[in-house]
Write a protein that holds these residues in place. Structure first.
Motif, mmCIF file in Angstrom:
data_model
loop_
_atom_site.group_PDB
_atom_site.id
_atom_site.type_symbol
_atom_site.label_atom_id
_atom_site.label_comp_id
_atom_site.label_asym_id
_atom_site.label_seq_id
_atom_site.Cartn_x
_atom_site.Cartn_y
_atom_site.Cartn_z
ATOM 1 N N GLY A 319 0.734 -1.227 -0.146
ATOM 2 C CA GLY A 319 -0.030 0.179 -0.014
ATOM 3 C C GLY A 319 0.834 1.154 0.184
ATOM 4 O O GLY A 319 0.273 2.164 -0.548
ATOM 5 N N PHE A 320 1.949 1.101 0.821
ATOM 6 C CA PHE A 320 2.813 2.369 0.771
ATOM 7 C C PHE A 320 3.514 2.586 -0.667
ATOM 8 O O PHE A 320 3.536 3.887 -0.931
ATOM 9 C CB PHE A 320 3.870 2.084 1.755
ATOM 10 C CG PHE A 320 4.497 3.609 2.055
ATOM 11 C CD1 PHE A 320 4.230 4.263 3.079
ATOM 12 C CD2 PHE A 320 6.059 3.442 1.480
ATOM 13 C CE1 PHE A 320 4.963 5.609 3.116
ATOM 14 C CE2 PHE A 320 6.862 4.766 1.787
ATOM 15 C CZ PHE A 320 6.108 5.705 2.660
ATOM 16 N N ASN A 321 3.924 1.534 -1.208
ATOM 17 C CA ASN A 321 4.529 1.850 -2.509
ATOM 18 C C ASN A 321 3.573 2.217 -3.586
ATOM 19 O O ASN A 321 3.837 2.985 -4.330
ATOM 20 C CB ASN A 321 4.934 0.405 -3.040
ATOM 21 C CG ASN A 321 6.375 -0.018 -2.139
ATOM 22 O OD1 ASN A 321 6.978 0.764 -1.802
ATOM 23 N ND2 ASN A 321 6.568 -1.096 -2.221
ATOM 24 N N ILE A 322 2.191 2.076 -3.450
ATOM 25 C CA ILE A 322 1.159 2.549 -4.252
ATOM 26 C C ILE A 322 0.736 3.917 -3.987
ATOM 27 O O ILE A 322 0.657 4.838 -4.988
ATOM 28 C CB ILE A 322 -0.015 1.540 -4.225
ATOM 29 C CG1 ILE A 322 0.486 0.212 -4.818
ATOM 30 C CG2 ILE A 322 -1.046 2.067 -5.182
ATOM 31 C CD1 ILE A 322 -0.906 -0.854 -4.508
ATOM 32 N N ASN A 326 0.997 5.413 5.066
ATOM 33 C CA ASN A 326 0.584 4.088 5.775
ATOM 34 C C ASN A 326 -0.889 3.897 5.730
ATOM 35 O O ASN A 326 -1.567 4.623 6.108
ATOM 36 C CB ASN A 326 1.180 4.240 7.132
ATOM 37 C CG ASN A 326 0.862 3.055 8.081
ATOM 38 O OD1 ASN A 326 -0.013 2.161 7.771
ATOM 39 N ND2 ASN A 326 1.384 2.922 9.116
ATOM 40 N N GLU A 327 -1.390 2.747 5.024
ATOM 41 C CA GLU A 327 -2.744 2.637 4.962
ATOM 42 C C GLU A 327 -3.604 1.896 5.931
ATOM 43 O O GLU A 327 -4.336 1.056 5.637
ATOM 44 C CB GLU A 327 -3.120 2.184 3.586
ATOM 45 C CG GLU A 327 -2.600 3.104 2.278
ATOM 46 C CD GLU A 327 -3.280 4.371 2.373
ATOM 47 O OE1 GLU A 327 -4.321 4.230 2.678
ATOM 48 O OE2 GLU A 327 -3.057 5.161 1.445
ATOM 49 N N ILE A 328 -3.016 1.896 7.219
ATOM 50 C CA ILE A 328 -3.413 0.945 8.356
ATOM 51 C C ILE A 328 -4.918 1.109 8.396
ATOM 52 O O ILE A 328 -5.694 0.070 8.660
ATOM 53 C CB ILE A 328 -2.787 1.453 9.612
ATOM 54 C CG1 ILE A 328 -3.278 0.326 10.677
ATOM 55 C CG2 ILE A 328 -2.953 2.653 10.054
ATOM 56 C CD1 ILE A 328 -2.463 0.342 12.050
ATOM 57 N N LYS A 329 -5.637 2.413 8.350
ATOM 58 C CA LYS A 329 -6.907 2.493 8.456
ATOM 59 C C LYS A 329 -7.828 1.907 7.505
ATOM 60 O O LYS A 329 -9.085 1.774 7.838
ATOM 61 C CB LYS A 329 -7.318 4.208 8.648
ATOM 62 C CG LYS A 329 -6.607 4.704 9.768
ATOM 63 C CD LYS A 329 -7.012 6.476 10.087
ATOM 64 C CE LYS A 329 -6.437 7.043 11.172
ATOM 65 N NZ LYS A 329 -6.895 8.346 11.477
ATOM 66 N N LEU A 330 -7.291 1.507 6.451
ATOM 67 C CA LEU A 330 -7.844 0.711 5.301
ATOM 68 C C LEU A 330 -7.527 -0.566 5.302
ATOM 69 O O LEU A 330 -8.564 -1.450 5.148
ATOM 70 C CB LEU A 330 -7.595 1.407 3.884
ATOM 71 C CG LEU A 330 -7.892 0.667 2.621
ATOM 72 C CD1 LEU A 330 -9.583 0.614 2.743
ATOM 73 C CD2 LEU A 330 -7.319 1.243 1.324
ATOM 74 N N ILE A 331 -6.305 -0.938 5.525
ATOM 75 C CA ILE A 331 -6.083 -2.298 5.403
ATOM 76 C C ILE A 331 -6.413 -3.117 6.911
ATOM 77 O O ILE A 331 -6.745 -4.234 6.571
ATOM 78 C CB ILE A 331 -4.414 -2.372 5.468
ATOM 79 C CG1 ILE A 331 -3.995 -1.692 4.005
ATOM 80 C CG2 ILE A 331 -4.110 -3.690 5.580
ATOM 81 C CD1 ILE A 331 -2.566 -1.701 3.869
ATOM 82 N N GLY A 332 -6.185 -2.558 7.605
ATOM 83 C CA GLY A 332 -6.673 -3.326 9.423
ATOM 84 C C GLY A 332 -8.061 -3.577 9.417
ATOM 85 O O GLY A 332 -8.385 -4.922 9.468
#
Length: 457
Positions: A319-322, A326-332
Motif C-alpha cells: 500500500g505504501f508503494n502505491i 501508511n494505509e493502516i486505517k484501510l488495510i486493518g
C-alpha cells in the motif's frame, strides 16, 4: 515421547537442570532490562532448553513437574515486571474502582494534566504506564477489572503490593488450567505430560506470571469451558466461557464453531448465556459514554495500533508503494473482514462433530487472525499454545520461542521495529505451519490419537 532416564537414575542431571532453571529465572526476573537484547535472548533460549530437558527426563512424574512449575513461578513473586509496562495501568484501573470511579469513563490524562491525583501513587503510575496508555480509555473487560480491584483492595499503596496480589491470582489461574487441562487430556486419550508444554513453558511463565498478563486467567476459564463441553455439561461450559470472554474478549472468535458443535438449539442457548452474562458483568459500568469510549478504544486495535505484524506488514508495504502513505486505517479493517469471511466459510463447510475437530478449528482460526492482525503482542500467543497442547501442532511451540525477537524493537532508542527481525521471527512459524497444516493435512484423519502420539513434541 518416551523418557530414557528416570529421576532415580539421573538425580544429578535433573537436580542440576532444576537449579539452572531457578538461577536463570532469577537473573531474568531481577537482573535484566528489556533493552539488553543479547542477554534477553540468551536467557530465553537457555530457559527453553532446560525446560525441555526437565520435561523430557521426568515426563512420567507429573507431581514433580508441577512442583517445579510452581517454584519457577514463585521466583518472580517479588519482581517488578521488566518486559511490559501494562501492569501500571492495571494498578491504576483497580485503584480507580477502589476510589469509586468508573475506569471506563476517564483517561489518566484527564486527571494528571489538570494536576488531579485520584489514586495512590498516581504520578508514578502515570509516568510509568507511558503516554499511549495514559491518553486512551481502558479496554480491559470486567473480570480483569475485578482482579485489578482485588489487588487494590489488598494493597492500597505502593507498586510492589498489587504486583504480588495479581501475580498470585495468575498463578492460581495456571493451577486451574493444569487441573482442567489434565482432565481434558485424559478424556482425549493424550499423555498427561503434554500439559507441561504450556505450564512449564518459559514463554508462559515469563509473559503471564512474570509480566502480569491476564491471558492466564482468560485461558483458565477457557480450558474449564472446553472440559465441560467435552463432558456434555454445555450450560456450565457457557458460564465458564462467559468468564473467559469477560477477562479478554478474544475467545468470542470461537463462538461460531461452538454454535455448530452444539447444534442449533443448544448452540443458540450457549451463545445466549454468554451474551447475557457478559451484559450482566458489564452492567455496573454501562452508560452511553461507556459504550462510545469502549467501542472507540477497541476500534483502535484495527485502525491505529501496529506491532509485530506479519501479513499486515506485507500489505502495508504494498500500500505504501502505491499511495506513499501508511494505509493502516484501510488495510486493518480489510484484514478483519477477511478473518470474518474465513470464519463463516470454515464454520459452514467443516464438520464439527467431535471435540478434536473443534479444538483444531479453534487453533487454526485464532492463528489466521493473528497472522492478519495489525498488532501481535507476545502474550497473545498463549492462547495458541494451550490449544496446541490438545491438538499436537508444533507451530505454536515454535512461535512461543521465536516471539522473543519482537522485543528487539525496544533495543533502539525510538522503539522502532526492524522488518528483518520480524521476518526472522515469523519464517520458522510459517514454515512449520505450512508443513503441519497444508502439507500434512491432519484434519479429518480418523487415526487422530495415533497421529498426535507420533508427531507431538
Amino acid at each position: 515421547m518416551t523418557a530414557k532416564y528416570s529421576v532415580k537414575k539421573t538425580p544429578i542431571i535433573w537436580i542440576s537442570l532444576f537449579l539452572s532453571l531457578i538461577l536463570l529465572y532469577t537473573i531474568f526476573g531481577y537482573h535484566l532490562e528489556r533493552t539488553e537484547y543479547f542477554k534477553l535472548i540468551s536467557l530465553y533460549v537457555a530457559l527453553f532448553f532446560v525446560s525441555f530437558k526437565i520435561v523430557q527426563l521426568n515426563n512420567k512424574n507429573i507431581n514433580l513437574l508441577l512442583i517445579i512449575s510452581l517454584l519457577a513461578r514463585f521466583v518472580f513473586l517479588m519482581a517488578i515486571p521488566n518486559l511490559s509496562q501494562d501492569f501500571y495501568r492495571f494498578i491504576w484501573d483497580g485503584r480507580m474502582i477502589f476510589e469509586g470511579f468508573n475506569p471506563y469513563l476517564h483517561t489518566p490524562d484527564s486527571f494528571l494534566l489538570k494536576g488531579i491525583f485520584p489514586v495512590a501513587d498516581a504520578q508514578i503510575l502515570y509516568n510509568k504506564m507511558g503516554p499511549l496508555s495514559a491518553s486512551h480509555f481502558t479496554n480491559y473487560p470486567p473480570v480483569s477489572q475485578f482482579c485489578y480491584y482485588v489487588a487494590a483492595l489488598f494493597a492500597k499503596n505502593s507498586i510492589l503490593g498489587p504486583v504480588i496480589v495479581m501475580r498470585i491470582l495468575i498463578i492460581l489461574a495456571d493451577l486451574m488450567t493444569f487441573y482442567f487441562g489434565s482432565k481434558l487430556l485424559k478424556n482425549l486419550n493424550l499423555p498427561a505430560h503434554y500439559i507441561f508444554w504450556y505450564i512449564l513453558n518459559p514463554f508462559i511463565i515469563i509473559e503471564l506470571t512474570g509480566n502480569l498478563h491476564f491471558e492466564g486467567v482468560m485461558i483458565c476459564f477457557f480450558v474449564m469451558s472446553l472440559y465441560l463441553l467435552q463432558k456434555l455439561k454445555w450450560q456450565w461450559a457457557a458460564v465458564a466461557f462467559s468468564l473467559s470472554v469477560a477477562t479478554k474478549l478474544i475467545p468470542l472468535i470461537f463462538l461460531p464453531f461452538i454454535f455448530k458443535y452444539l447444534k442449533l438449539k443448544k448452540g443458540f442457548m450457549f451463545c445466549a448465556i454468554v451474551g447475557l452474562l457478559n451484559i450482566a458483568l458489564f452492567l455496573p459500568f454501562i452508560s452511553s459514554e461507556f459504550i462510545t469510549n469502549y467501542a472507540e478504544t477497541v476500534g483502535l486495535w484495527f485502525k491505529n495500533f501496529e506491532f509485530n505484524a506479519s501479513l499486515f506488514n506485507i500489505a502495508k508495504s504494498i500500500g505504501f508503494n502505491i499511495t506513499g502513505h501508511n494505509e493502516i486505517k484501510l488495510i486493518g479493517p480489510i484484514m478483519a473482514v477477511l478473518v470474518i469471511i474465513y470464519i463463516a466459510i470454515t464454520t459452514y463447510k467443516s464438520p464439527l462433530k467431535h471435540m478434536r475437530q473443534l479444538l483444531i478449528h479453534m487453533l487454526l482460526v485464532i492463528t489466521i487472525y493473528y497472522f492478519m492482525a495489525t498488532t501481535v503482542h507476545p502474550w497473545y500467543v498463549s492462547l495458541l499454545l494451550i490449544l496446541a497442547v490438545f491438538t499436537g501442532y508444533k507451530f505454536p511451540l515454535v512461535w512461543s520461542l521465536s516471539i522473543i525477537l519482537s522485543y528487539l524493537a525496544y533495543a533502539s532508542s525510538d522503539n522502532t521495529e526492524n522488518l528483518w527481525v520480524i521476518a526472522l521471527e515469523y519464517i520458522p512459524v510459517y514454515a512449520t505451519f505450512i508443513y503441519e497444516v497444508i502439507l500434512k493435512k491432519p484434519i479429518g484423519n480418523t487415526n487422530y490419537t495415533q497421529q498426535i502420539s507420533e508427531h507431538s513434541v
